[in-house]
Design a protein around this motif. Structure first.
Motif, PDB file in Angstrom:
ATOM      1  N   GLU A 282      -6.641 -20.016 -41.823  1.00 56.11           N
ATOM      2  CA  GLU A 282      -5.357 -19.721 -41.203  1.00 56.11           C
ATOM      3  C   GLU A 282      -4.306 -20.763 -41.556  1.00 56.11           C
ATOM      4  OE1 GLU A 282      -4.040 -17.137 -39.488  1.00 56.11           O
ATOM      5  OE2 GLU A 282      -5.861 -16.152 -40.173  1.00 56.11           O
ATOM      6  N   THR A 283      -4.740 -22.026 -41.584  1.00 54.89           N
ATOM      7  CA  THR A 283      -3.797 -23.086 -41.937  1.00 54.89           C
ATOM      8  C   THR A 283      -3.359 -22.956 -43.391  1.00 54.89           C
ATOM      9  OG1 THR A 283      -4.817 -24.574 -40.318  1.00 54.89           O
ATOM     10  CG2 THR A 283      -3.436 -25.585 -42.007  1.00 54.89           C
ATOM     11  N   VAL A 284      -4.305 -22.579 -44.269  1.00 56.56           N
ATOM     12  CA  VAL A 284      -3.958 -22.371 -45.678  1.00 56.56           C
ATOM     13  C   VAL A 284      -2.869 -21.304 -45.788  1.00 56.56           C
ATOM     14  CG1 VAL A 284      -4.788 -21.488 -47.890  1.00 56.56           C
ATOM     15  CG2 VAL A 284      -6.156 -23.133 -46.635  1.00 56.56           C
ATOM     16  N   LYS A 285      -3.021 -20.209 -45.050  1.00 54.68           N
ATOM     17  CA  LYS A 285      -2.011 -19.144 -45.095  1.00 54.68           C
ATOM     18  C   LYS A 285      -0.652 -19.651 -44.638  1.00 54.68           C
ATOM     19  CE  LYS A 285      -5.050 -15.155 -44.285  1.00 54.68           C
ATOM     20  NZ  LYS A 285      -5.369 -14.053 -43.347  1.00 54.68           N
ATOM     21  N   GLU A 286      -0.648 -20.381 -43.526  1.00 59.20           N
ATOM     22  CA  GLU A 286       0.613 -20.873 -42.987  1.00 59.20           C
ATOM     23  C   GLU A 286       1.268 -21.877 -43.933  1.00 59.20           C
ATOM     24  OE1 GLU A 286       2.205 -19.811 -40.491  1.00 59.20           O
ATOM     25  OE2 GLU A 286       0.703 -18.502 -39.592  1.00 59.20           O
ATOM     26  N   GLN A 287       0.447 -22.766 -44.520  1.00 60.31           N
ATOM     27  CA  GLN A 287       1.001 -23.766 -45.425  1.00 60.31           C
ATOM     28  C   GLN A 287       1.559 -23.124 -46.697  1.00 60.31           C
ATOM     29  OE1 GLN A 287      -2.198 -26.594 -45.985  1.00 60.31           O
ATOM     30  NE2 GLN A 287      -1.515 -27.873 -44.266  1.00 60.31           N
ATOM     31  N   ARG A 288       0.872 -22.126 -47.202  1.00 59.52           N
ATOM     32  CA  ARG A 288       1.371 -21.450 -48.404  1.00 59.52           C
ATOM     33  C   ARG A 288       2.695 -20.750 -48.102  1.00 59.52           C
ATOM     34  NH1 ARG A 288      -2.586 -17.516 -51.057  1.00 59.52           N
ATOM     35  NH2 ARG A 288      -1.231 -17.819 -52.863  1.00 59.52           N
ATOM     36  N   ARG A 289       2.779 -20.166 -46.915  1.00 62.48           N
ATOM     37  CA  ARG A 289       4.021 -19.492 -46.550  1.00 62.48           C
ATOM     38  C   ARG A 289       5.153 -20.495 -46.370  1.00 62.48           C
ATOM     39  NH1 ARG A 289       4.483 -15.874 -41.146  1.00 62.48           N
ATOM     40  NH2 ARG A 289       4.109 -17.922 -40.229  1.00 62.48           N
ATOM     41  N   ALA A 290       4.831 -21.666 -45.813  1.00 71.92           N
ATOM     42  CA  ALA A 290       5.856 -22.673 -45.560  1.00 71.92           C
ATOM     43  C   ALA A 290       6.060 -23.612 -46.746  1.00 71.92           C
ATOM     44  CB  ALA A 290       5.469 -23.487 -44.323  1.00 71.92           C
ATOM     45  N   GLU A 291       5.331 -23.354 -47.854  1.00 72.17           N
ATOM     46  CA  GLU A 291       5.455 -24.158 -49.076  1.00 72.17           C
ATOM     47  C   GLU A 291       5.125 -25.630 -48.813  1.00 72.17           C
ATOM     48  OE1 GLU A 291       9.166 -23.464 -51.039  1.00 72.17           O
ATOM     49  OE2 GLU A 291       9.065 -21.286 -50.767  1.00 72.17           O
ATOM     50  N   ILE A 292       3.988 -25.838 -48.142  1.00 70.54           N
ATOM     51  CA  ILE A 292       3.526 -27.193 -47.833  1.00 70.54           C
ATOM     52  C   ILE A 292       2.221 -27.431 -48.578  1.00 70.54           C
ATOM     53  CG2 ILE A 292       2.554 -28.616 -45.987  1.00 70.54           C
ATOM     54  CD1 ILE A 292       4.639 -27.618 -44.171  1.00 70.54           C
ATOM     55  N   PRO A 293       2.078 -28.585 -49.239  1.00 70.28           N
ATOM     56  CA  PRO A 293       0.857 -28.846 -50.014  1.00 70.28           C
ATOM     57  C   PRO A 293      -0.337 -29.160 -49.117  1.00 70.28           C
ATOM     58  CG  PRO A 293       2.271 -30.775 -50.037  1.00 70.28           C
ATOM     59  CD  PRO A 293       3.043 -29.697 -49.341  1.00 70.28           C
ATOM     60  N   SER A 294      -1.533 -28.876 -49.628  1.00 69.97           N
ATOM     61  CA  SER A 294      -2.756 -29.240 -48.916  1.00 69.97           C
ATOM     62  C   SER A 294      -2.934 -30.753 -48.937  1.00 69.97           C
ATOM     63  CB  SER A 294      -3.956 -28.570 -49.579  1.00 69.97           C
ATOM     64  OG  SER A 294      -5.159 -29.178 -49.155  1.00 69.97           O
ATOM     65  N   ASP A 328       1.517 -24.296 -58.166  1.00 72.81           N
ATOM     66  CA  ASP A 328       2.795 -24.793 -57.670  1.00 72.81           C
ATOM     67  C   ASP A 328       2.934 -24.312 -56.232  1.00 72.81           C
ATOM     68  OD1 ASP A 328       5.380 -25.435 -57.023  1.00 72.81           O
ATOM     69  OD2 ASP A 328       6.314 -24.418 -58.732  1.00 72.81           O
ATOM     70  N   TYR A 329       2.763 -25.238 -55.281  1.00 70.82           N
ATOM     71  CA  TYR A 329       2.769 -24.836 -53.874  1.00 70.82           C
ATOM     72  C   TYR A 329       4.150 -24.393 -53.396  1.00 70.82           C
ATOM     73  CZ  TYR A 329       4.649 -29.512 -52.829  1.00 70.82           C
ATOM     74  OH  TYR A 329       5.414 -30.645 -52.780  1.00 70.82           O
ATOM     75  N   GLN A 330       5.189 -24.637 -54.199  1.00 74.26           N
ATOM     76  CA  GLN A 330       6.540 -24.213 -53.834  1.00 74.26           C
ATOM     77  C   GLN A 330       7.054 -23.083 -54.728  1.00 74.26           C
ATOM     78  OE1 GLN A 330       8.494 -28.112 -54.101  1.00 74.26           O
ATOM     79  NE2 GLN A 330       8.758 -28.064 -51.871  1.00 74.26           N
ATOM     80  N   SER A 335       1.964 -15.671 -54.762  1.00 74.54           N
ATOM     81  CA  SER A 335       0.591 -15.672 -55.281  1.00 74.54           C
ATOM     82  C   SER A 335       0.302 -16.891 -56.149  1.00 74.54           C
ATOM     83  CB  SER A 335       0.331 -14.393 -56.083  1.00 74.54           C
ATOM     84  OG  SER A 335       1.045 -14.414 -57.297  1.00 74.54           O
ATOM     85  N   MET A 336       1.345 -17.612 -56.537  1.00 79.86           N
ATOM     86  CA  MET A 336       1.179 -18.808 -57.372  1.00 79.86           C
ATOM     87  C   MET A 336       1.070 -20.088 -56.542  1.00 79.86           C
ATOM     88  SD  MET A 336       1.250 -17.766 -60.567  1.00 79.86           S
ATOM     89  CE  MET A 336       1.877 -19.030 -61.680  1.00 79.86           C
ATOM     90  N   ARG A 337       1.120 -19.984 -55.240  1.00 83.13           N
ATOM     91  CA  ARG A 337       1.091 -21.174 -54.387  1.00 83.13           C
ATOM     92  C   ARG A 337      -0.351 -21.596 -54.111  1.00 83.13           C
ATOM     93  NH1 ARG A 337       5.594 -18.823 -50.185  1.00 83.13           N
ATOM     94  NH2 ARG A 337       7.269 -18.594 -51.716  1.00 83.13           N
ATOM     95  N   TRP A 712       2.263 -13.634 -40.960  1.00 76.44           N
ATOM     96  CA  TRP A 712       2.465 -12.709 -42.083  1.00 76.44           C
ATOM     97  C   TRP A 712       3.157 -11.429 -41.654  1.00 76.44           C
ATOM     98  CZ3 TRP A 712       1.875 -14.451 -46.882  1.00 76.44           C
ATOM     99  CH2 TRP A 712       1.110 -15.607 -47.044  1.00 76.44           C
ATOM    100  N   GLY A 713       4.104 -11.546 -40.760  1.00 77.40           N
ATOM    101  CA  GLY A 713       4.924 -10.385 -40.417  1.00 77.40           C
ATOM    102  C   GLY A 713       4.301  -9.428 -39.441  1.00 77.40           C
ATOM    103  N   LYS A 714       3.071  -9.714 -38.940  1.00 78.49           N
ATOM    104  CA  LYS A 714       2.463  -8.833 -37.959  1.00 78.49           C
ATOM    105  C   LYS A 714       3.115  -9.072 -36.599  1.00 78.49           C
ATOM    106  CE  LYS A 714      -1.964  -8.903 -40.372  1.00 78.49           C
ATOM    107  NZ  LYS A 714      -3.374  -9.296 -40.310  1.00 78.49           N
TER     108      LYS A 714
END
Length: 761
Positions: A282-294, A328-330, A335-337, A712-714
Motif C-alpha cells: 500500500e505504501t508503494v502505491k501511495e509513494q508512486r502516486r505521490a512521486e516519492i522515492p523508496s 524514474d520515480y517522478q 508505469s515508469m515509477r 487510486w480514485g476509489k
C-alpha cells in the motif's frame, strides 16, 4: 480549378483533404482504383504544382510548424508517435492553434497526419497531453475537418452499398517494419481460465498477421503466478483455439526460461537498474502516486544482489523483499515509477513444482521472453498502452534489439462479465451450468449459443486493429453470424405444445400422404425433408387467435385454405377450427402465412423438444470495478418453451444449426431435459428484439456529492471537510510545508510553496 481524387482503398490522406478544402479545391474519392494509396490530381495543373500550392499558406509563405523530434507519418512507430505528440503538447501550452490566431494550414497538416496514423489517433485521447487533447477536440468541431471526415464516410458508405457479405480474407492492418517470412508474433494467455470473447481479437489477429506475412505464430502460456494457474486450463485453451480453427506453430511457457530471467534480472541489478525493496504494498502505491522515492532506492549493488538471492531462496527474510525496476520515480508515465517486477510467491507451480520460490511479473518477463522467442511484433491491447514505454526500457537496458509494438482495442460487450474471477464465481454458485454454458462469453459458451467460427472471424477481422475502446452492443456480431448461417441452415417446423390448436381439414382426398420438400428453398444442396399431409393438423395458438371467420390464409408448403368453425373458450383461447382446402388460391393475395404439422400418429412421430431463449447474466450494461456482482445478477436468464418438431430433428447432432421457420435460428445443444426432450438454444440474429435485455435493468446508484476519494480514485469514507491547515504537520524557514499523504494521516510529503493557506470549501 484543379481537383483532388483520393483513393479509398488505403488509409485516407486527411492532410490533402483538409488542405484542399481550405483552398476551395474540389475533393473526390476513388472507390475502385488507387492501389498505391497515393493522391492523384486533375489535368489542369501538374501534381507537383498543386502540391506546392497546397503546402503554402494563403499569403504564399511556408507554413510555420513546431520543431519535432522525428517525422510523423502514417507508418510511424509507437515510440516515434509518443515523442511527437509530447512535443506538440508542449508547443500548445500557451497557444490556441499551431499557426496564427485561427485554424490554418499548419493545423490542417497536423490534424490530418494524426487522423491518418493509427497509433496517434489512439493515443490522442488518452490522459497525459491536455493541451493537445484540447486542441484536437476543438479542431474536430470545425467545418474543414468535419467535411473531410464526412466526405470520406459518405464515400465509404457508397462503396459498401450492394456488396454481398463474403468470407473475409484480408484486413486493413500493416505491421511496421515487417519483412515477409521473418515476422514472428505470439498469443500469450495466462493459464488461469478458459478463453473468452475478450481474448479472441488477439488470437485471431495474431494468426491472421502471421499468415499474411508468411511468418510464425507462437502460443505462449504466461505462467508466472502459481496461485492462479492450473495445467487443465492449458489443455482447455488449446481446445478453445482448435474450436475456432486457430493453429499455432509452437507452444512455449514463460517458465521454460525462469533461470534465464533470473540471470537477466541480476544483470539489471549489477547495472544499477533495479533495487530490492521491503516497503509494504500500500505504501508503494501511495509513494508512486505521490512521486516519492523508496527508502531503499539507493542501496548498494552488493546489498541488492544479496537481498535478491534471499528472495529467490524463499527464506523468512527473503519473503519481505521484492525487486523494483529503477527507472524514474517522478516520471510523467505512472508505469515508469519504479514498478515492482519480481516477488516471492508461496505456492506450487503446475509445471516446476516448488523449484522456484520467487517469480518474475509480466512486465519484466514479457520483453525478455519475447526476445528469447524471437518475436518481431508484439500485438498488445491498448489497455497496456501506458506500459509500452516500460517494455522498450527493459529491452534497451538489457541490450536487446527493438521489438515493434502494435496496438489494438480489446473487445468488450454490454451486459457481459469478462473477469475470470467473476466468471468463476458464477460457475461455483451454480448460476450457470459450466464454462460452456450458452450464456457465458467463453469460446465454448458462445459456440454453444450458435456463434459460428466463420461469423466470429468475419466480425473480428471486420473490426481490424481498431483502437476505439467501446462497450459494443451484441447486434453487430450476431448480424454477421446470421449472414453465415442463413444460406446453409436447414428449415424445419415446430409447434408450441402449450395450447396448440387441433385443425380438421375438409376436402382432403386419398388420406395421409408424404411428399419431399427442400430443406432450404434457396439452396437445394442442403437436401430434402419429408412433409406429411393429413386431415388432422396442429397449429400455433397465436396464429389461430388472429384468424377471422372464413378468412383465406396460406398454409406453407401446401396452399391456400379457408378458416371456419372456430371454437373458443370463455377465456378467448381457440380450442379447435377447420380448414377447407383452396389450393387454386393465390398465396400472394393472403396476408397470413402459417406453418403447421400433421398431428402425431403411428406413422408420423413428432419429436418433443424444448426451445430455450436466453437473457444476459447481469442487468447492468457496464460492470464497474466496485460493483457488487450479486446486486446485478439477472434472476431469470432462461425462458423454456415445450414444442413438437418435425421428425427429422431427431437425427441432429450437437451444435447443428437449423431454422425453425417463423421462430428463428436454433442450435442443437446435444442434450435432453429432465423429460427427455431435445434442447435447442435460440440464436440471436441481430434484430433489436433478439438482443434486448428481457429483465428490468439495474438501477444506477446515485453519486454522493462531496464524497472523498480513497486510494487510486476509489470512493473513500464521507467525512466533514477540515481546514487545509489540518494536513500540515510543520513548516521550515524556506517555506517548505510537510503534508500527509492521506490528509490527516499517512507518510510525510515535503512541499515547497509560497502560497498562503485557506480553508477548504
Amino acid at each position: 480549378m484543379p481537383s483532388v481524387v483520393i483513393p479509398l482503398v488505403q488509409t485516407p490522406p486527411f492532410v490533402l483533404i483538409a488542405l484542399a478544402l481550405i483552398q476551395g479545391i474540389p475533393v473526390g474519392w476513388d472507390t475502385e482504383s488507387g492501389e498505391t494509396g497515393q493522391a492523384t490530381y486533375g489535368e489542369i495543373k501538374g501534381a507537383e504544382e498543386v502540391r506546392k500550392e497546397l503546402e503554402k499558406g494563403i499569403d504564399g509563405k511556408e507554413i510555420p510548424l513546431p520543431p519535432l523530434p522525428t517525422l510523423l507519418a502514417a507508418n510511424s512507430t509507437f515510440q516515434e508517435v509518443s515523442g511527437v505528440l509530447d512535443a506538440l503538447d508542449d508547443y500548445l501550452a500557451y497557444r490556441t492553434y499551431f499557426a496564427g490566431s485561427k485554424f490554418g494550414f499548419g493545423d490542417a497538416i497536423i490534424w490530418g497526419t494524426i487522423r491518418g496514423n493509427t497509433s496517434a489517433i489512439g493515443s490522442i485521447k488518452k490522459p497525459g497531453r491536455p493541451h493537445l487533447a484540447r486542441w484536437f477536440n476543438h479542431v474536430e468541431t470545425l467545418s474543414v475537418p468535419q467535411n473531410a471526415l464526412k466526405t470520406f464516410q459518405q464515400a465509404r458508405s457508397e462503396m459498401d452499398k450492394g456488396k454481398k457479405t463474403k468470407r473475409l480474407e484480408t484486413v486493413d492492418v500493416v505491421l511496421p517494419n515487417a519483412v515477409k517470412g521473418k515476422v514472428v508474433v505470439r498469443f500469450a494467455p495466462e493459464p488461469s481460465g478458459f478463453l473468452h470473447i475478450g481474448h479472441l481479437k488477439a488470437a485471431i489477429l495474431n494468426r491472421f498477421l502471421a499468415d499474411q506475412y508468411q511468418g510464425k505464430f507462437i502460443l505462449r502460456f504466461d505462467d508466472t503466478n502459481p496461485l492462479k494457474e492450473e495445467g487443465e486450463f492449458e489443455d482447455a485453451i488449446k481446445q478453445d483455439l482448435e474450436m475456432i480453427e486457430i493453429g499455432f506453430d509452437k507452444v512455449v511457457h514463460t517458465s521454460d526460461h525462469f533461470d534465464k530471467i533470473q540471470q537477466f534480472t541480476e544483470q539489471l541489478i549489477r547495472q544499477g537498474d533495479a533495487f530490492m525493496d521491503d516497503t509494504d504494498g500500500e505504501t508503494v502505491k501511495e509513494q508512486r502516486r505521490a512521486e516519492i522515492p523508496s527508502k531503499n532506492r539507493d542501496a548498494s549493488i552488493e546489498e541488492n544482489l544479496a537481498r535478491f538471492k534471499e528472495m529467490l531462496s524463499g527464506s523468512d527474510e527473503g519473503k519481505k523483499w521484492s525487486l523494483r525496476a529503477k527507472i524514474d520515480y517522478q516520471h510523467k508515465n505512472g508505469s515508469m515509477r519504479d514498478p515492482v517486477v519480481y516477488r516471492y510467491v508461496e505456492g506450487s507451480h503446475h509445471i516446476t513444482g516448488t523449484q522456484y520460490k520467487a517469480y518474475p511479473m509480466y512486465d519484466l518477463a514479457c520483453p525478455i521472453i519475447d526476445h528469447l522467442d524471437g518475436v518481431t511484433h508484439a500485438l498488445r491491447a491498448n489497455e497496456y498502452y501506458a506500459r509500452h514505454e516500460q517494455y522498450q526500457w527493459f529491452l534497451e537496458k538489457l541490450g536487446f534489439p527493438k521489438i515493434e509494438i502494435f496496438d489494438f482495442s480489446r473487445v468488450d460487450f454490454v451486459y457481459t462479465v469478462l473477469s475470470k474471477r467473476k466468471l468463476k464465481y458464477l460457475v461455483e454458485k451454480g448460476v450457470v451450468g459450466g464454462w460452456d454454458d450458452p450464456r457465458f462469453p467463453t469460446v465454448r459458451g458462445i459456440r454453444s449459443r450458435g456463434m459460428t467460427v466463420q461469423g466470429l472471424k468475419n466480425y473480428i477481422l471486420g473490426q481490424g486493429a481498431s483502437q476505439a475502446q467501446l462497450s459494443l452492443e451484441w447486434d453487430g456480431i450476431w448480424t454477421v453470424n446470421k449472414k453465415v448461417i442463413d444460406p446453409i441452415a436447414p428449415r424445419y417446423w415446430a409447434i408450441a405444445e402449450d395450447k396448440a390448436v387441433p385443425v380438421s381439414i375438409k376436402g382432403l382426398e386419398g388420406g395421409e400422404k408424404v411428399e419431399e420438400k427442400p430443406l432450404h428453398k434457396k439452396n437445394p444442396e442442403i437436401g430434402n425433408k419429408k412433409v406429411v399431409y393429413s386431415d388432422k393438423l396442429l397449429i400455433e395458438q397465436e396464429d389461430a387467435v388472429s384468424f377471422g371467420d372464413n378468412e383465406e390464409i396460406t398454409a406453407m408448403d401446401w396452399g391456400n385454405v379457408f378458416v371456419s368453425n372456430k371454437k373458443t373458450s370463455t377465456s378467448g383461447e381457440v380450442e379447435s377450427l377447420e380448414f377447407t382446402l383452396h389450393l387454386e388460391g393465390d398465396f400472394k393475395k393472403t396476408s397470413k402465412k402459417i406453418h403447421w404439422l400433421s398431428a402425431p400418429s403411428s406413422s408420423n412421430q413428432l419429436v418433443p423438444v424444448t426451445l430455450i431463449e436466453y437473457d444476459y447474466l447481469i442487468t447492468k450494461k457496464k460492470l464497474e470495478e466496485n460493483d457488487n456482482l450479486e446486486d446485478v445478477i439477472n434472476p431469470k436468464t432462461e425462458y423454456r418453451t415445450k414444442a413438437l418438431a418435425s421428425p427429422e430433428v431427431a437425427s441432429l447432432k450437437k451444435w447443428d444449426i437449423i431454422q425453425f421457420e417463423r421462430k428463428g435460428y436454433y442450435i442443437c445443444q446435444g442434450t435432453k431435459d429432465s423429460e427427455g426432450r431435445l434442447e435447442f438454444g435460440f440464436i440471436p440474429d441481430g434484430r433489436l428484439q433478439t438482443i434486448s435485455l428481457k429483465a428490468t435493468p439495474a438501477v444506477e446508484k446515485p453519486k454522493v456529492a462531496g464524497a472523498s476519494k480513497g486510494s487510486w480514485g476509489k470512493p473513500g469514507p464521507t467525512t466533514t471537510a477540515a481546514p487545509a491547515a489540518a494536513t500540515t504537520t510543520g513548516e521550515s524557514k524556506d517555506d517548505t510545508k510537510i503534508l500527509l499523504s492521506n490528509g490527516s494521516s499517512g507518510f510525510k510529503i515535503p512541499v515547497k510553496t509560497g502560497m498562503f493557506e485557506s480553508d477548504k470549501i
